[in-house]
Design a protein around this motif. Structure first.
Motif, PDB file in Angstrom:
ATOM      1  N   LYS A 131       0.386   5.891   7.865  1.00 27.59           N
ATOM      2  CA  LYS A 131       1.674   5.392   8.363  1.00 27.59           C
ATOM      3  C   LYS A 131       1.588   3.985   8.972  1.00 27.59           C
ATOM      4  N   ASP A 132       0.482   3.666   9.630  1.00 30.26           N
ATOM      5  CA  ASP A 132       0.348   2.371  10.295  1.00 30.26           C
ATOM      6  C   ASP A 132      -0.240   1.288   9.393  1.00 30.26           C
ATOM      7  N   ASN A 133      -0.536   1.638   8.150  1.00 34.55           N
ATOM      8  CA  ASN A 133      -1.085   0.655   7.209  1.00 34.55           C
ATOM      9  C   ASN A 133       0.020  -0.251   6.672  1.00 34.55           C
ATOM     10  N   SER A 134      -0.401  -1.373   6.121  1.00 32.05           N
ATOM     11  CA  SER A 134       0.520  -2.202   5.345  1.00 32.05           C
ATOM     12  C   SER A 134       0.515  -1.630   3.935  1.00 32.05           C
ATOM     13  N   GLY A 135       1.548  -0.865   3.616  1.00 35.57           N
ATOM     14  CA  GLY A 135       1.491  -0.122   2.363  1.00 35.57           C
ATOM     15  C   GLY A 135       2.769  -0.148   1.563  1.00 35.57           C
ATOM     16  N   LEU A 158       6.664   7.655   5.717  1.00 34.35           N
ATOM     17  CA  LEU A 158       5.656   6.660   6.097  1.00 34.35           C
ATOM     18  C   LEU A 158       6.284   5.336   6.521  1.00 34.35           C
ATOM     19  N   GLY A 159       7.566   5.149   6.208  1.00 34.02           N
ATOM     20  CA  GLY A 159       8.212   3.873   6.501  1.00 34.02           C
ATOM     21  C   GLY A 159       7.769   2.775   5.556  1.00 34.02           C
ATOM     22  N   PHE A 160       7.380   3.152   4.325  1.00 30.99           N
ATOM     23  CA  PHE A 160       6.919   2.200   3.321  1.00 30.99           C
ATOM     24  C   PHE A 160       8.050   1.865   2.351  1.00 30.99           C
ATOM     25  N   GLY A 211      -3.933  -6.677  -1.038  1.00 32.83           N
ATOM     26  CA  GLY A 211      -4.226  -6.345   0.350  1.00 32.83           C
ATOM     27  C   GLY A 211      -3.482  -5.146   0.901  1.00 32.83           C
ATOM     28  N   LYS A 212      -2.741  -4.439   0.067  1.00 37.25           N
ATOM     29  CA  LYS A 212      -1.931  -3.312   0.545  1.00 37.25           C
ATOM     30  C   LYS A 212      -2.566  -1.960   0.220  1.00 37.25           C
ATOM     31  N   THR A 213      -2.181  -0.973   1.015  1.00 37.72           N
ATOM     32  CA  THR A 213      -2.470   0.418   0.667  1.00 37.72           C
ATOM     33  C   THR A 213      -1.418   0.852  -0.340  1.00 37.72           C
ATOM     34  N   VAL A 214      -1.854   1.137  -1.545  1.00 34.88           N
ATOM     35  CA  VAL A 214      -0.926   1.488  -2.627  1.00 34.88           C
ATOM     36  C   VAL A 214      -1.012   2.989  -2.875  1.00 34.88           C
ATOM     37  N   GLU A 239      -5.777  -3.202  -1.014  1.00 31.71           N
ATOM     38  CA  GLU A 239      -6.770  -2.738  -0.036  1.00 31.71           C
ATOM     39  C   GLU A 239      -7.378  -1.427  -0.511  1.00 31.71           C
ATOM     40  N   ASN A 240      -6.541  -0.483  -0.917  1.00 28.61           N
ATOM     41  CA  ASN A 240      -7.000   0.771  -1.505  1.00 28.61           C
ATOM     42  C   ASN A 240      -5.884   1.399  -2.315  1.00 28.61           C
ATOM     43  N   ILE A 241      -6.260   2.332  -3.166  1.00 26.95           N
ATOM     44  CA  ILE A 241      -5.315   3.021  -4.048  1.00 26.95           C
ATOM     45  C   ILE A 241      -5.454   4.516  -3.823  1.00 26.95           C
TER      46      ILE A 241
END
Length: 204
Positions: free
Chosen positions: A20-24, A44-46, A116-119, A145-147
């Motif tokens: 939830k707190d990631n940039s995703g 998640l608010g994404f 750079g995002k959590t996808v 950042e990660n998938i």
């Protein structure tokens, strides 16, 4: 057994809350993955967008994915099995469908950069994993950042296939004797274009 895709999305979101707190960003596989992804993105608010990729099928069996294409890139896992001319022909057809999908569901909006995002890629289930595997190869080129592949239900072989590529897979169930995704939903009606537009608009 899930009541419907919204029910599955609620349960899946609970397993993804640590991001939830990631940039995703949540990418939904159209069309069946859209209602599931909508709930995940909301929790998640994404932002929610569509996976604008489609598989490239084998010449002798179009359902068997040998790669995937986006509007700007493509990936073929077994280039020795197909000719350059075949791939070029498939790219034209696939990109024509992708452009139509982009215009219908996103208008003139451009896809968000994944760098750079959590996808989190969400579908309503995963049977073979071939199409998602090819999609992941395209997403990797954008250097996220990660998938994470997130699906309510999946076959054991599909999960293993993605994990072998170093991709995190989050699922609510890996039933033995996996048959089809729809078998694990009480309501598995086809998702309409209007529903896709509704969920995308509701996330804005």
């Amino acid at each position: 057994m899930f009541k419907n895709r919204i029910d599955a999305g609620s349960m899946l979101a609970a397993k993804l809350i640590r991001y939830k707190d990631n940039s995703g960003i949540v990418l939904a596989v159209p069309r069946g993955g859209v209602p599931v992804a909508y709930v995940v993105a909301k929790e998640l608010g994404f932002p929610l967008e569509l996976v604008l990729t489609k598989k490239i099928g084998h010449p002798s069996n179009k359902e068997y994915a040998i790669g995937a294409a986006s509007l700007t890139d493509y990936f073929v896992s077994s280039p020795h099995e197909v000719t350059t001319a075949y791939v070029a022909q498939e790219l034209i057809a696939v990109r024509h469908r992708l452009l139509a999908m982009q215009q219908k569901f996103m208008g003139h909006g451009k896809p968000t950069s994944l760098t750079g995002k959590t996808v989190i890629v969400v579908d309503d289930g995963m049977a073979t994993g071939n199409t998602l595997l090819s999609t992941v190869q395209l997403i990797k080129k954008e250097k996220p950042e990660n998938i994470i592949i997130a699906v309510p239900v999946a076959s054991a072989s599909a999960v293993q296939k993605l994990m072998n590529e170093g991709v995190e897979v989050i699922t609510l169930g890996i039933p033995p004797g996996f048959n089809s995704v729809g078998a694990y939903y009480q309501n598995f009606n086809e998702v309409t274009d209007d529903e896709v537009i509704f969920y995308l608009d509701a996330n804005k």
